[in-house]
Design a protein around this motif. Structure first.
Motif, short mmCIF file in Angstrom:
data_model
loop_
_atom_site.label_atom_id
_atom_site.label_comp_id
_atom_site.label_asym_id
_atom_site.label_seq_id
_atom_site.Cartn_x
_atom_site.Cartn_y
_atom_site.Cartn_z
N LEU A 245 0.84 -1.20 0.00
CA LEU A 245 0.00 0.00 0.00
C LEU A 245 0.87 1.25 0.00
N GLY A 246 2.01 1.16 -0.68
CA GLY A 246 2.94 2.27 -0.74
C GLY A 246 2.73 3.12 -1.98
N THR A 247 3.60 4.10 -2.14
CA THR A 247 3.53 5.05 -3.24
C THR A 247 4.72 4.84 -4.17
N GLN A 248 4.46 4.49 -5.40
CA GLN A 248 5.53 4.34 -6.38
C GLN A 248 5.80 5.70 -7.03
N VAL A 249 7.06 6.15 -6.93
CA VAL A 249 7.50 7.37 -7.60
C VAL A 249 8.25 6.93 -8.85
N LEU A 250 7.70 7.29 -10.02
CA LEU A 250 8.18 6.73 -11.28
C LEU A 250 8.80 7.81 -12.17
N PRO A 251 10.13 7.93 -12.18
CA PRO A 251 10.76 8.87 -13.11
C PRO A 251 10.68 8.33 -14.54
N PRO A 252 10.60 9.20 -15.55
CA PRO A 252 10.47 8.74 -16.92
C PRO A 252 11.74 8.12 -17.48
N TYR A 253 12.86 8.39 -16.84
CA TYR A 253 14.16 7.90 -17.28
C TYR A 253 15.13 8.05 -16.12
N PHE A 254 16.28 7.42 -16.25
CA PHE A 254 17.28 7.58 -15.19
C PHE A 254 18.15 8.79 -15.50
N GLU A 255 18.20 9.70 -14.55
CA GLU A 255 19.11 10.83 -14.57
C GLU A 255 19.47 11.08 -13.11
N PRO A 256 20.75 11.00 -12.75
CA PRO A 256 21.11 10.99 -11.32
C PRO A 256 20.63 12.21 -10.54
N GLY A 257 20.69 13.39 -11.15
CA GLY A 257 20.21 14.57 -10.45
C GLY A 257 18.72 14.50 -10.17
N LEU A 258 17.95 13.99 -11.12
CA LEU A 258 16.51 13.84 -10.93
C LEU A 258 16.22 12.82 -9.84
N MET A 259 16.99 11.73 -9.77
CA MET A 259 16.77 10.74 -8.72
C MET A 259 16.96 11.35 -7.35
N LEU A 260 17.99 12.16 -7.21
CA LEU A 260 18.25 12.79 -5.92
C LEU A 260 17.13 13.77 -5.56
N GLU A 261 16.70 14.56 -6.53
CA GLU A 261 15.64 15.54 -6.27
C GLU A 261 14.34 14.85 -5.89
N LEU A 262 14.00 13.77 -6.58
CA LEU A 262 12.76 13.05 -6.27
C LEU A 262 12.83 12.42 -4.88
N THR A 263 13.99 11.88 -4.52
CA THR A 263 14.13 11.30 -3.19
C THR A 263 13.88 12.34 -2.11
N GLU A 264 14.39 13.54 -2.33
CA GLU A 264 14.19 14.62 -1.36
C GLU A 264 12.76 15.13 -1.35
N SER A 265 12.24 15.49 -2.53
CA SER A 265 10.95 16.16 -2.57
C SER A 265 9.78 15.23 -2.28
N GLU A 266 9.90 13.95 -2.66
CA GLU A 266 8.81 13.00 -2.43
C GLU A 266 9.02 12.18 -1.17
N ARG A 267 10.13 12.44 -0.46
CA ARG A 267 10.46 11.77 0.81
C ARG A 267 10.47 10.26 0.65
N CYS A 268 11.24 9.78 -0.32
CA CYS A 268 11.32 8.35 -0.61
C CYS A 268 12.12 7.63 0.47
N VAL A 269 11.66 6.43 0.83
CA VAL A 269 12.36 5.64 1.84
C VAL A 269 13.40 4.73 1.21
N VAL A 270 13.30 4.52 -0.11
CA VAL A 270 14.27 3.66 -0.79
C VAL A 270 14.65 4.29 -2.12
N MET A 271 15.93 4.23 -2.44
CA MET A 271 16.40 4.50 -3.79
C MET A 271 17.26 3.30 -4.18
N GLY A 272 17.43 3.12 -5.45
CA GLY A 272 18.22 1.96 -5.84
C GLY A 272 18.51 1.98 -7.31
#
Length: 538
Positions: A245-272
């Motif tokens: 029952l979690g929230t999937q945050v789905l970037p359209p492509y891999f870009e390292p800066g975007l991954m970091l920003e999404l982790t911060e702004s969406e408060r992600c508990v996991v990155m990988g």
């Protein structure tokens, strides 16, 4: 079988007869207002969001539209990058009892012809273009070669397509044993084969791997940078978010800066991601100023994860890095390291078998080897594929008469059941009759601070049959000569394992799932397109 490399899989878990559709319906019933899916585009204001109730509603409308064009049991392909409509189509196909054929958006004409033709897909959903790949034009050019393909839908017309569905159309019930997906192998050796995965396998694997191992909680945001056409993206990440029952945050492509920003702004508990992704994020200039306090763990797999990278991630980010060993044919998870494993086990092993999954290590005769001895890793259980599509001989070669999937990977198991991947059978180097495992050499080289990534392969040698060649990408801003790396390996390994050929590269050819294509390195080297810096002899 004390003292032998066999583990029955952890007990205490129940195998559930579920489908992808039933997972979604239960989530929408239990948590209708919980955020289910976030479109992780760069502009925060443009990020579309779906609750579980909204996700089920759109998936059911799409399922009814599918049944207006296709029959239950038919196959429909999806050819796009990571967009929310991809996920909704995955869920809709399950609700309509239609098998989804996943297609890498980087494929070109001949590759696409093979996947759509071999799968006999009756329809395909696609982007008009992605990253310079003229997908709609490519499809039009091969349409005459695909007699089973009746229709194609551009994702830009998704809303109009969903509106076709009759609200009165009853949706069928897929069986847990029914095929959910056909995923094509990377094709690093030979023509890609279609792996048929069933609902029971992928739904239980998502639950018993990520959800159980990491204690994912309702409402937690989970960043999914892995390509959806791969099981890591559309099975492990997507389905584990729904199960928990979690929230999937789905970037359209891999870009390292975007991954970091999404982790911060969406408060992600996991990155990988695969190691190349993690390295790119660690080296990104935005990392020091990014708030990653929401992270509880980092996840990797899909390729060799150097112990030094594990230690580096844990030191910089301050959270455990866990590794999953997986294979598409196994739905896909087989073993995993846990959050409470020791730092040594997290860095040097791929953990223990998942619950309800048997694992053994065997020699060439099929005999289980003693603990600590290298052999082929085999697995058996609910998670093993139905088979390769229309390839009974290949299926029989991969899954034996007792139901054991032979992974083709070389591994060892200690007395506790922790496994270490030593390499692939096909990658083993035979130098003068001596078996050499590239993984061992890659691990030593990865510990050198000037080595960002490395791949070790065997290349032809007139005297020894094969010699060891190392392809190295230097760490940004660092220089290192072949002699220094030669001495580094010689100090840790036997002389015959030390590479004699060294090639420095700017980047590596990768599969769609981020694995280094060693066959391409061999071919490029043999053709003289990759030049060695030096050749060191005994």
């Amino acid at each position: 079988m004390v003292g032998t490399s066999y583990r029955p899989g952890e007990p205490g878990e129940e195998l559930l007869d579920e489908t992808v559709g039933s997972l979604l319906r239960r989530a929408a019933e239990q948590a209708p207002d919980t955020l289910a899916l976030v479109e992780g585009v760069p502009d925060p204001a443009a990020r579309r969001r779906w609750t579980y109730a909204e996700l089920l509603d759109e998936a059911e409308r799409a399922a009814r539209a599918l049944l207006g064009r296709f029959s239950p049991g038919e196959r429909v392909a999806v050819w796009a990058n990571n967009i929310p409509e991809w996920v909704i189509l995955e869920l809709a196909a399950a609700l309509a009892d239609i098998t989804l054929v996943t297609v890498n958006p980087a494929l070109r004409e001949a590759e696409l012809r093979h996947v759509l033709g071999h799968s006999r897909a009756a329809g395909v959903f696609l982007r008009r273009e992605y990253r310079g790949n003229p997908m709609a034009r490519t499809l039009a050019g091969i349409r005459a070669d695909l007699p089973h393909l009746r229709t194609s839908v551009l994702f830009e017309d998704w809303a109009e397509f969903c509106a076709e569905g009759s609200p009165d159309r009853e949706l069928p019930e897929a069986a847990p044993s029914s095929p959910a997906q056909i995923q094509y192998t990377s094709g690093t050796t030979g023509v890609p084969k279609g792996v048929v995965l069933h609902h029971r396998g992928i739904t239980n694997n998502a639950r018993l791997s990520y959800v159980r191992t990491f204690g994912l909680r309702p409402g937690e945001a989970q960043l999914n940078p892995m390509p959806l056409f791969h099981t890591a993206g559309c099975v492990l990440a997507t389905l584990s978010a729904i199960v928990s029952l979690g929230t999937q945050v789905l970037p359209p492509y891999f870009e390292p800066g975007l991954m970091l920003e999404l982790t911060e702004s969406e408060r992600c508990v996991v990155m990988g991601g695969v190691p190349t992704m993690l390295i790119a994020m660690l080296e990104h200039p935005a990392l020091p100023r990014t708030d990653l306090s929401s992270l509880r763990y980092v996840l990797s797999g899909g390729a060799f994860v150097p112990p030094e990278l594990v230690r580096r991630v844990e030191e910089i980010l301050g959270v455990p890095l866990c590794i999953i060993y997986a294979q598409t044919e196994a739905s896909p998870g087989i073993t995993i390291t846990r959050l409470d494993d020791s730092p040594e086990d997290r860095a040097h092993t791929v953990g223990r078998p998942l619950p309800l999954s048997e694992v053994k290590i065997v020699d060439a005769a099929g005999t289980v080897v003693p603990n600590g001895v290298t052999g082929e890793l085999c697995t058996r259980g609910y998670h093993v594929m139905t088979g390769y599509l229309d390839a009974p001989a290949d299926t029989a070669a991969a899954v034996d008469g007792d139901g054991w999937l032979h992974t083709g990977d070389l591994a060892s198991m200690d007395e506790r059941g922790y496994c270490r991947i030593e390499g692939c059978l096909k990658d083993m180097i035979i130098r003068g009759g001596e078996n050499i495992y590239p993984r061992e050499i890659e691990q030593v080289l990865a510990e050198h601070p000037a080595v960002a990534e490395v791949a070790v392969v065997g290349v032809p040698d007139p005297v020894w049959g094969e010699r060891v060649a190392a392809f190295v990408r230097r760490t940004s801003g660092r220089t290192v000569a072949e002699k220094e790396l030669f001495d580094h390996v010689r100090a840790h390994l036997a002389p015959h394992k030390t590479p004699r050929t060294w090639v420095f590269v700017e980047d590596f050819p990768l599969t769609g799932s981020g694995k280094i294509r060693k066959n391409v390195l061999r071919e490029e080297y043999a053709a003289g397109r990759l030049r060695e810096e030096a050749d060191t002899s005994d």
